[in-house]
Design an enzyme around this catalytic site. Structure first.
Site, PDB file in Angstrom:
ATOM      1  CB  ALA A 163      -8.955  -1.049 -11.696  1.00  0.00           C
ATOM      2  CB  CYS A 164      -6.281   2.434  -8.412  1.00  0.00           C
ATOM      3  SG  CYS A 164      -4.087   2.891  -8.836  1.00  0.00           S
ATOM      4  CG  PHE A 165      -2.478  -1.059  -9.272  1.00  0.00           C
ATOM      5  CD1 PHE A 165      -1.163  -1.291  -9.087  1.00  0.00           C
ATOM      6  CD2 PHE A 165      -2.993  -0.607  -8.049  1.00  0.00           C
ATOM      7  CE1 PHE A 165      -0.138  -1.124  -7.832  1.00  0.00           C
ATOM      8  CE2 PHE A 165      -2.487  -0.746  -6.781  1.00  0.00           C
ATOM      9  CZ  PHE A 165      -0.792  -0.746  -6.732  1.00  0.00           C
TER      10      PHE A 165
END
Length: 280
Positions: A147-149
């Site tokens: 996941a990004c973030f």
């Protein structure tokens, strides 16, 4: 003061959004259009992955399809982003534009200055991450989910130590394209339900780590007992922030017929194909 083009192209499919960004990049490289700031949304909501991610290994593609979500591989790096309750931005400008550093990292710093101001205009105490010290690196290190973030990179933006904007950049044809997500809301359960993990224990551990390191605008505002903001509020704040941060004027514009034709071709022949989206 230099004038750049500004546009909000509304909600588009995942393939259309990536195609439009690339079409603007090509048109700008050919001198047909000025530097451009574009805001947009996603219809339907979609999952995008970074250029280098392994789609079949990291993403549950059956769940993506089963939930009626769009899916696309970005031309930029980074990790998976669920695009739903957000304002997405792109900035397209020549590498030769005055003040654009040759270093990718330093270019992030320059192009993200306006985003920083946008968050502050919404009343959030945003700051840029500086990973120069080992202490800072440990503070933001990630367990490594898809996941990004999950964790910020150099010059990405955080509020109270948690990442509030995910951005990625690519350079082609002597043009810089930086785009990213400004989240109003974040559905962590849905996002992590679309990612593949070797077992449930690791999935839960990474999800809990993610929650501690990422946050959406309205979660922060509710915690501070402030009223949530709308997409219109965010667009107004970030349009002003980007103009101030870059020292430019933003003039309303629209996609040219050339860009529209090019974007249609790119959406059809590239960004909607398995050859591109499942290439890794």
């Amino acid at each position: 003061m230099t004038t750049w083009r500004y546009m909000h192209t509304g909600n588009r499919t995942a393939a259309e959004n990536m195609a439009i960004d690339e079409a603007i990049l090509i048109a700008h490289s050919e001198g047909r259009v000025p530097p451009t700031v574009r805001f947009y949304g996603w219809g339907p909501a979609a999952l995008s992955i970074g250029y280098f991610q392994k789609a079949r290994k990291e993403i549950d593609l059956d769940k993506v399809a089963g939930q009626g979500l769009g899916f696309v591989r970005r031309p930029t790096g980074g990790r998976a982003v669920l695009h739903d309750a957000e304002l997405t931005y792109s900035i397209i400008v020549s590498e030769r534009y005055p003040g654009i550093p040759t270093s990718v990292t330093e270019a992030y710093r320059v192009l993200s200055e306006g985003l920083l101001l946008g968050f502050r205009k919404l009343g959030l105490a945003a700051e840029m991450v500086n990973l120069a010290t080992e202490e800072e690196k440990r503070k933001y290190e990630s367990l490594g989910s898809a996941a990004c973030f999950d964790s910020p990179s150099w010059y990405e933006l955080v509020v109270e130590g948690r990442k509030v904007a995910g951005s990625a950049q690519v350079r082609q044809k002597n043009v810089v394209l930086q785009h990213g997500s400004i989240l109003l809301e974040l559905d962590v359960e849905q996002l992590f339900g679309l990612l593949l993990f070797s077992n449930e224990r690791i999935a839960e551990r990474m999800k809990q780590s993610f929650v501690q390191k990422a946050v959406a605008i309205n979660d922060l505002l509710r915690t501070a007992e402030l009223a949530p903001v709308t997409l219109g509020d965010v667009e107004t704040a970030f349009r002003a922030g980007v103009a101030e941060g870059m020292g430019i004027e933003l003039e309303d514009g629209a996609l040219t017929p050339y860009e529209l034709e090019l974007a249609e071709e790119l959406a059809r022949d590239k960004y909607s194909t398995d050859e591109w989206n499942l290439k890794r």
